[in-house]
Design a protein around this motif. Structure first.
Motif, PDB file in Angstrom:
ATOM      1  N   PHE A 143       0.657  -1.069  -0.175  1.00 22.25           N
ATOM      2  CA  PHE A 143      -0.092  -0.090   0.168  1.00 22.25           C
ATOM      3  C   PHE A 143       0.871   1.332   0.170  1.00 22.25           C
ATOM      4  O   PHE A 143       1.824   1.209   0.223  1.00 22.25           O
ATOM      5  CB  PHE A 143      -0.786   0.051   1.165  1.00 22.25           C
ATOM      6  N   HIS A 144       0.203   2.292  -0.342  1.00 21.08           N
ATOM      7  CA  HIS A 144       1.051   3.548  -0.237  1.00 21.08           C
ATOM      8  C   HIS A 144       0.512   4.324   0.929  1.00 21.08           C
ATOM      9  O   HIS A 144      -0.413   4.678   1.095  1.00 21.08           O
ATOM     10  CB  HIS A 144       0.763   4.552  -1.531  1.00 21.08           C
ATOM     11  N   GLN A 145       1.767   4.573   1.819  1.00 16.81           N
ATOM     12  CA  GLN A 145       1.244   5.267   3.033  1.00 16.81           C
ATOM     13  C   GLN A 145       1.120   6.743   2.691  1.00 16.81           C
ATOM     14  O   GLN A 145       0.119   7.597   3.436  1.00 16.81           O
ATOM     15  CB  GLN A 145       2.209   4.922   4.191  1.00 16.81           C
ATOM     16  N   GLY A 146       1.954   7.389   1.979  1.00 14.63           N
ATOM     17  CA  GLY A 146       1.866   8.929   1.689  1.00 14.63           C
ATOM     18  C   GLY A 146       2.343   9.563   3.221  1.00 14.63           C
ATOM     19  O   GLY A 146       3.145   9.267   3.989  1.00 14.63           O
ATOM     20  N   ALA A 147       1.422  10.546   3.378  1.00 12.77           N
ATOM     21  CA  ALA A 147       1.644  11.442   4.504  1.00 12.77           C
ATOM     22  C   ALA A 147       0.731  10.615   6.019  1.00 12.77           C
ATOM     23  O   ALA A 147       1.478  11.031   7.159  1.00 12.77           O
ATOM     24  CB  ALA A 147       0.860  12.646   4.373  1.00 12.77           C
ATOM     25  N   GLY A 148       0.488   9.381   5.550  1.00 12.26           N
ATOM     26  CA  GLY A 148       0.197   8.498   6.819  1.00 12.26           C
ATOM     27  C   GLY A 148      -0.583   9.300   7.929  1.00 12.26           C
ATOM     28  O   GLY A 148      -1.751   9.904   7.657  1.00 12.26           O
ATOM     29  N   LEU A 149       0.046   8.964   9.080  1.00 11.99           N
ATOM     30  CA  LEU A 149      -0.655   9.894  10.102  1.00 11.99           C
ATOM     31  C   LEU A 149      -0.747  11.019  10.358  1.00 11.99           C
ATOM     32  O   LEU A 149      -1.358  11.643  11.139  1.00 11.99           O
ATOM     33  CB  LEU A 149       0.179   8.959  11.343  1.00 11.99           C
ATOM     34  N   ARG A 150      -0.073  11.854   9.444  1.00 10.90           N
ATOM     35  CA  ARG A 150      -0.430  13.268   9.310  1.00 10.90           C
ATOM     36  C   ARG A 150      -1.549  13.586   8.850  1.00 10.90           C
ATOM     37  O   ARG A 150      -2.240  14.526   9.594  1.00 10.90           O
ATOM     38  CB  ARG A 150       0.875  13.812   8.363  1.00 10.90           C
ATOM     39  N   HIS A 151      -2.382  12.627   8.350  1.00  7.75           N
ATOM     40  CA  HIS A 151      -3.705  12.977   7.896  1.00  7.75           C
ATOM     41  C   HIS A 151      -4.552  12.945   9.244  1.00  7.75           C
ATOM     42  O   HIS A 151      -5.626  13.564   9.358  1.00  7.75           O
ATOM     43  CB  HIS A 151      -4.280  12.210   6.773  1.00  7.75           C
ATOM     44  N   VAL A 152      -4.288  11.974   9.734  1.00  5.78           N
ATOM     45  CA  VAL A 152      -5.232  11.774  11.036  1.00  5.78           C
ATOM     46  C   VAL A 152      -4.878  12.639  12.215  1.00  5.78           C
ATOM     47  O   VAL A 152      -5.902  13.172  12.798  1.00  5.78           O
ATOM     48  CB  VAL A 152      -4.942  10.166  11.630  1.00  5.78           C
ATOM     49  N   ASP A 153      -3.599  12.889  12.557  1.00  4.47           N
ATOM     50  CA  ASP A 153      -3.407  14.235  13.160  1.00  4.47           C
ATOM     51  C   ASP A 153      -4.006  15.409  12.768  1.00  4.47           C
ATOM     52  O   ASP A 153      -4.503  16.157  13.704  1.00  4.47           O
ATOM     53  CB  ASP A 153      -1.802  14.630  13.119  1.00  4.47           C
ATOM     54  N   ASP A 154      -3.871  15.678  11.377  1.00  2.00           N
ATOM     55  CA  ASP A 154      -4.788  16.796  11.036  1.00  2.00           C
ATOM     56  C   ASP A 154      -6.234  16.746  11.436  1.00  2.00           C
ATOM     57  O   ASP A 154      -6.930  17.914  11.819  1.00  2.00           O
ATOM     58  CB  ASP A 154      -4.700  17.228   9.457  1.00  2.00           C
ATOM     59  N   ALA A 155      -6.991  15.468  11.107  1.00  2.00           N
ATOM     60  CA  ALA A 155      -8.242  15.506  11.452  1.00  2.00           C
ATOM     61  C   ALA A 155      -8.600  15.597  12.622  1.00  2.00           C
ATOM     62  O   ALA A 155      -9.532  16.230  13.285  1.00  2.00           O
ATOM     63  CB  ALA A 155      -8.645  13.980  10.900  1.00  2.00           C
ATOM     64  N   VAL A 156      -7.752  15.250  13.599  1.00  2.00           N
ATOM     65  CA  VAL A 156      -8.153  15.198  15.240  1.00  2.00           C
ATOM     66  C   VAL A 156      -7.815  17.003  15.548  1.00  2.00           C
ATOM     67  O   VAL A 156      -8.685  17.332  16.279  1.00  2.00           O
ATOM     68  CB  VAL A 156      -7.176  14.223  15.962  1.00  2.00           C
ATOM     69  N   ARG A 157      -7.117  17.453  15.016  1.00  2.00           N
ATOM     70  CA  ARG A 157      -6.997  18.742  15.316  1.00  2.00           C
ATOM     71  C   ARG A 157      -7.701  19.664  14.767  1.00  2.00           C
ATOM     72  O   ARG A 157      -8.535  20.571  15.599  1.00  2.00           O
ATOM     73  CB  ARG A 157      -5.318  19.285  14.878  1.00  2.00           C
TER      74      ARG A 157
END
Length: 509
Positions: A200-214
């Protein structure tokens, strides 16, 4: 997906409810002399037919109100004494959520086979599935393989950066939503968890989840994190990220899934607006696989997220039956995983869809599906023995070629809109309207999904086709099927929490 996520090919499910037995759970005493409600519900669970629906309505309804919630179901006891779950349910008694589906797990039917997808930030954005001739990429994994071979993995990054942005969270809150459910593929957290994966392609990965939570916190939205695609797959469906018709339960990697959940729990432990963590979405796994996995996963989460604040969400799902709450798995679950053994604040998640009716209901009328059947399901959410929220619901009706779909298609546009308005009102009342007779709170849930699929300009096998707008909350608001005030509630996030830092933000920003 039909009713409580049943499939058209599903056979009758076992009429054994979580906790004890059906008759013990929902009681035998009828209201105003209407004994027999429980028995008719039992028959419906065993074999859902149009006749069974009408028998439940006749036995369980007071004064002809098809949406009344007064029946002998009101005597259902809570099966498990879980004070933390009760307190959590009281705190989040009005979950008015929306799923951010298709973002961090690109379900092909939701964002695939199209020339573009609609976004809040950037108008029409090309789907990463575009150019795969619709049928060649069946899921995110095969899409990634194709794009990698063409040197075009950046299409996934461009899509993720545009499909959901901070503006979406602000818009959701402005329209009354107070919570988001965030489906996550395991590779977003750790792409190397299965070394033999082709990748799979992670890309920015958890940065997206970090952004979503913030972003959610800044907009006053609570967040339900949810493992939508597990290592090895919890089924062979493309909704796991990897469609595999040869999939077997032995492919599921329980230990790796536990570690993914542990990572999420640790990373977002300090985020006050993360209120729940879902263990796995729609598992097609046997009980002897699920229960040990749940036990280990709950213990891993509780190392970082206390039961006093964060709920652990169990998705009641059975691929072979009408009602997941009517399987032995959940009876065993409620006996084995109780607060007395350290498993506090467990919440059940039901997925209620009407798009794919079982064969027994093939000739059901449009009015019955959008009215009486909705009411029957609202009764059945009351018998799980734990707090329940509906993690997925929509306005999608059965499509062309079905009795309901053909009846709907024959209506004028204004009559179709009126039908969908009633359908929305009935569902919202059914999953979130608290009645005096309710023993278990109806907490609400999360609409699937924020954005609807866009019809493909390309025709062929596997292309998205037919009326798909009914899957979209944004479209439902714009077309007046849902009035914002119907699916709205106060913010779950106190002002003091909106600036809370997470470990992830410290690491990545």
């Amino acid at each position: 997906m039909a009713l409580l996520k049943a499939h058209p090919s599903s056979g009758p499910c076992l009429a054994v409810l979580a906790c004890t037995s059906l008759l013990t759970l929902i009681g035998l005493a009828g209201r105003q002399g209407r004994a027999g409600c429980a028995e008719h519900v039992r028959k419906f669970l065993e074999w859902p037919t149009l006749r069974a629906i009408h028998e439940v309505r006749a036995a369980c309804t007071d004064d002809g109100d098809a949406l009344a919630a007064s029946s002998d179901l009101r005597s259902a006891p809570w099966c498990v004494n879980d004070p933390d779950a009760r307190a959590w349910a009281a705190r989040y008694a009005e979950l008015r959520g929306v799923n951010l589906g298709g973002w961090l797990l690109m379900e092909r039917w939701l964002v695939g086979g199209n020339a573009y997808v609609n976004t809040t930030c950037c108008g029409r954005v090309e789907s990463p599935y575009n150019g795969t001739a619709c049928s060649t990429a069946t899921s995110e994994l095969t899409l990634t393989i194709e794009l990698r071979a063409r040197g075009e993995l950046s299409k996934i990054d461009v899509f993720r950066d545009a499909y959901v942005t901070q503006g979406d969270f602000a818009l959701l809150r402005a329209r009354g939503v107070n919570s988001v459910r965030l489906p996550i593929g395991y590779w977003i957290v750790d792409p190397a968890v299965l070394p033999r994966d082709v990748g799979f392609h992670q890309g920015a990965g958890l940065r997206h989840v970090d952004d979503a939570v913030r972003w959610a916190g800044a907009s006053g939205l609570s967040v339900v994190l949810e493992l939508h695609g597990a290592p090895g797959g919890q089924s062979g469906a493309q909704t796991t990220g990897s469609q595999d018709h040869a999939w077997t339960p032995s492919s599921f990697n329980a230990s790796a899934s536990v570690e993914i959940l542990r990572t999420l729990a640790q990373r977002y432990a300090a985020a006050q607006n993360v209120i729940a963590l879902g263990l796995v979405n729609e598992p097609e796994l046997p009980v002897d696989t699920l229960l040990p996995f749940y036990e280990k996963a709950i213990r891993a989460i509780r190392e970082h997220m206390p039961a006093s604040r964060v709920a652990v969400v169990i998705n009641l799902f059975s691929e072979r039956g009408l009602l997941a709450i009517a399987t032995d798995a959940w009876r065993v679950f409620n006996v084995q995983l109780t607060p007395a053994r350290g498993f506090a604040n467990i919440i059940f998640d039901l997925h209620i869809y009407y798009a794919f009716l079982p064969q027994q209901l093939a000739d059901t009328s449009l009015a019955t599906v959008t009215g009486t059947l909705v009411w029957v399901q609202s009764l059945l959410t009351q018998v799980t023995g734990r707090p329940v929220f509906v993690g997925e619901w929509s306005l999608r009706l059965p499509g062309w070629g079905t009795a309901v779909g053909d009846e709907f298609g024959a209506l004028t546009p204004s009559a179709q809109n009126a039908t969908l308005q009633r359908f929305a009102t009935n569902q919202i009342r059914g999953i979130s309207r608290a009645a005096r007779s309710d023993v278990q709170p109806r907490l609400g849930g999360a609409f699937w999904s924020w954005n609807a699929p866009v019809l493909s300009a390309v025709r062929g096998p596997g292309c998205v086709s037919g009326e798909q707008a009914q899957w979209g909350y944004n479209v439902s608001l714009n077309r007046g099927w849902i009035v914002p005030s119907q699916w709205s509630a106060p913010s779950h996030v106190a002002e003091r929490d909106t600036d809370s830092d997470t470990e992830a933000e410290t690491e990545t920003h």
